[in-house]
Motif scaffolding. Sequence first.
Motif, PDB file in Angstrom:
ATOM      1  N   ILE A  64       0.908  -1.194  -0.195  1.00 54.31           N
ATOM      2  CA  ILE A  64       0.098  -0.052   0.044  1.00 54.31           C
ATOM      3  C   ILE A  64       1.036   1.141   0.116  1.00 54.31           C
ATOM      4  N   ARG A  65       0.654   2.069  -0.800  1.00 56.90           N
ATOM      5  CA  ARG A  65       1.409   3.485  -0.756  1.00 56.90           C
ATOM      6  C   ARG A  65       0.230   4.583  -0.906  1.00 56.90           C
ATOM      7  N   ASN A  66       0.941   5.996  -0.961  1.00 56.23           N
ATOM      8  CA  ASN A  66      -0.091   7.292  -0.889  1.00 56.23           C
ATOM      9  C   ASN A  66      -1.366   7.006  -0.097  1.00 56.23           C
ATOM     10  N   CYS A  67      -1.371   6.453   0.865  1.00 58.75           N
ATOM     11  CA  CYS A  67      -2.470   6.247   1.899  1.00 58.75           C
ATOM     12  C   CYS A  67      -2.720   7.569   2.565  1.00 58.75           C
ATOM     13  N   THR A  68      -4.096   8.035   2.463  1.00 59.96           N
ATOM     14  CA  THR A  68      -4.505   9.152   3.337  1.00 59.96           C
ATOM     15  C   THR A  68      -5.740   8.685   3.843  1.00 59.96           C
ATOM     16  N   VAL A  69      -6.105   9.479   5.131  1.00 55.73           N
ATOM     17  CA  VAL A  69      -7.325   9.542   5.706  1.00 55.73           C
ATOM     18  C   VAL A  69      -7.922  10.981   5.845  1.00 55.73           C
ATOM     19  N   THR A  70      -9.092  10.852   5.422  1.00 53.88           N
ATOM     20  CA  THR A  70      -9.772  12.391   5.335  1.00 53.88           C
ATOM     21  C   THR A  70     -10.756  12.353   6.439  1.00 53.88           C
ATOM     22  N   ILE A  75     -20.759  20.835  10.658  1.00 54.29           N
ATOM     23  CA  ILE A  75     -21.005  21.605  12.037  1.00 54.29           C
ATOM     24  C   ILE A  75     -22.711  21.977  11.965  1.00 54.29           C
ATOM     25  N   ILE A  76     -23.234  21.882  10.902  1.00 57.53           N
ATOM     26  CA  ILE A  76     -24.719  22.091  10.823  1.00 57.53           C
ATOM     27  C   ILE A  76     -25.367  20.962  11.224  1.00 57.53           C
ATOM     28  N   ASP A  77     -25.240  19.851  10.590  1.00 59.84           N
ATOM     29  CA  ASP A  77     -26.187  18.718  10.826  1.00 59.84           C
ATOM     30  C   ASP A  77     -25.602  17.854  11.722  1.00 59.84           C
ATOM     31  N   GLY A  78     -24.460  17.778  12.266  1.00 59.25           N
ATOM     32  CA  GLY A  78     -23.680  16.949  12.902  1.00 59.25           C
ATOM     33  C   GLY A  78     -23.277  15.604  12.597  1.00 59.25           C
ATOM     34  N   SER A  79     -23.172  15.463  10.996  1.00 57.28           N
ATOM     35  CA  SER A  79     -22.769  14.345  10.790  1.00 57.28           C
ATOM     36  C   SER A  79     -21.370  13.961  10.666  1.00 57.28           C
ATOM     37  N   TYR A  80     -20.892  12.921  10.712  1.00 56.33           N
ATOM     38  CA  TYR A  80     -19.451  12.565  10.684  1.00 56.33           C
ATOM     39  C   TYR A  80     -19.134  11.485   9.362  1.00 56.33           C
ATOM     40  N   TRP A  81     -17.978  11.678   8.664  1.00 51.09           N
ATOM     41  CA  TRP A  81     -17.432  10.699   7.993  1.00 51.09           C
ATOM     42  C   TRP A  81     -16.134  10.738   7.731  1.00 51.09           C
ATOM     43  N   GLN A  82     -15.461   9.650   7.059  1.00 46.57           N
ATOM     44  CA  GLN A  82     -14.081   9.355   6.773  1.00 46.57           C
ATOM     45  C   GLN A  82     -14.034   8.798   5.567  1.00 46.57           C
ATOM     46  N   THR A  83     -12.922   9.171   4.810  1.00 45.12           N
ATOM     47  CA  THR A  83     -12.437   8.692   3.454  1.00 45.12           C
ATOM     48  C   THR A  83     -10.931   8.409   3.525  1.00 45.12           C
ATOM     49  N   VAL A  84     -10.994   7.098   3.000  1.00 41.23           N
ATOM     50  CA  VAL A  84      -9.541   6.487   3.225  1.00 41.23           C
ATOM     51  C   VAL A  84      -9.471   6.073   1.753  1.00 41.23           C
ATOM     52  N   LYS A  85      -8.007   6.691   1.166  1.00 39.24           N
ATOM     53  CA  LYS A  85      -7.587   6.441  -0.102  1.00 39.24           C
ATOM     54  C   LYS A  85      -6.205   5.929  -0.356  1.00 39.24           C
ATOM     55  N   PHE A  86      -5.907   4.995  -0.951  1.00 41.71           N
ATOM     56  CA  PHE A  86      -4.681   4.441  -1.156  1.00 41.71           C
ATOM     57  C   PHE A  86      -4.642   3.767  -2.401  1.00 41.71           C
ATOM     58  N   GLN A  87      -3.126   3.271  -2.845  1.00 39.73           N
ATOM     59  CA  GLN A  87      -3.009   2.230  -3.689  1.00 39.73           C
ATOM     60  C   GLN A  87      -2.455   1.081  -3.353  1.00 39.73           C
ATOM     61  N   LEU A  88      -3.077   0.116  -4.139  1.00 41.52           N
ATOM     62  CA  LEU A  88      -2.748  -1.255  -3.743  1.00 41.52           C
ATOM     63  C   LEU A  88      -2.102  -2.140  -4.546  1.00 41.52           C
ATOM     64  N   LEU A  89      -1.321  -2.654  -4.539  1.00 44.38           N
ATOM     65  CA  LEU A  89      -0.555  -3.471  -5.379  1.00 44.38           C
ATOM     66  C   LEU A  89      -0.094  -4.907  -5.110  1.00 44.38           C
ATOM     67  N   ASP A  90      -0.460  -5.944  -6.161  1.00 45.45           N
ATOM     68  CA  ASP A  90      -0.227  -7.417  -5.961  1.00 45.45           C
ATOM     69  C   ASP A  90       1.347  -7.565  -6.342  1.00 45.45           C
ATOM     70  N   SER A  91       2.423  -7.651  -5.422  1.00 47.23           N
ATOM     71  CA  SER A  91       3.560  -7.534  -5.854  1.00 47.23           C
ATOM     72  C   SER A  91       4.027  -8.904  -6.835  1.00 47.23           C
ATOM     73  N   ARG A  92       3.544  -9.970  -6.791  1.00 47.72           N
ATOM     74  CA  ARG A  92       3.615 -11.072  -7.457  1.00 47.72           C
ATOM     75  C   ARG A  92       2.332 -11.722  -8.166  1.00 47.72           C
ATOM     76  N   THR A  93       2.502 -11.896  -9.448  1.00 47.05           N
ATOM     77  CA  THR A  93       1.038 -12.153 -10.321  1.00 47.05           C
ATOM     78  C   THR A  93       1.240 -13.611 -10.194  1.00 47.05           C
ATOM     79  N   ASP A  94       0.852 -14.327  -9.109  1.00 47.17           N
ATOM     80  CA  ASP A  94       0.807 -15.836  -8.988  1.00 47.17           C
ATOM     81  C   ASP A  94      -0.363 -16.553  -8.686  1.00 47.17           C
ATOM     82  N   GLY A  95      -1.540 -15.787  -8.540  1.00 50.03           N
ATOM     83  CA  GLY A  95      -2.607 -16.311  -8.146  1.00 50.03           C
ATOM     84  C   GLY A  95      -2.928 -16.245  -6.649  1.00 50.03           C
ATOM     85  N   VAL A  96      -2.084 -15.561  -5.945  1.00 49.89           N
ATOM     86  CA  VAL A  96      -2.415 -14.948  -4.659  1.00 49.89           C
ATOM     87  C   VAL A  96      -2.449 -13.575  -4.740  1.00 49.89           C
TER      88      VAL A  96
END
Length: 158
Positions: A64-70, A75-96
């Motif tokens: 995983i690289r370039n990972c951020t959590v926003t 403040i008006i309606d009191g709602s909360y949220w989180q956005t998690v963004k990242f890049q994922l890589l399968d380092s070996r293309t061997d079926g796993v």
Amino acid sequence: MSARPPRKSRAKAATVSALTLTATLAGAAVAPTTAVADDGNRTQTVSCGTLESKDSNGVVRAKIRNCTVTWGKNIIDGSYWQTVKFQLLDSRTDGVCAQARVYGSWYKDFSECKGVWTTKTANLSGRTSEIEIFIGYARSAIEMNWKDHKSMFAPSGF
């Protein structure tokens, strides 16, 4: 007596007119602009960096690289949220495949099997004080092998 006003008055009137025009133009230059409505949304983004998952032989299987959590709130309606963004890589293309899980108020799973950096995004709703990002590898969800994780804690006020 003459009906004509004295010259001094004309000069004075011209000066007053010039000063009035200058003051009006200067006032327009510093006048406040029309206010834009505030939607109440407040956010703060923090980096969660990189993660990698190695097998028992020390071979990197997933990254995983370039990972951020926003962290977000309204403040008006009191709602909360989180956005998690990242890049994922399968380092070996061997079926796993590379696997990632983002866990907060609920969780979302991701996988990548083609050996290319792929952007992943998890949009979580509700208030939580911690987001966990897990990384691992597996042929299927049944044999998941979570190898590493990172905990991200909410900034003050979120």
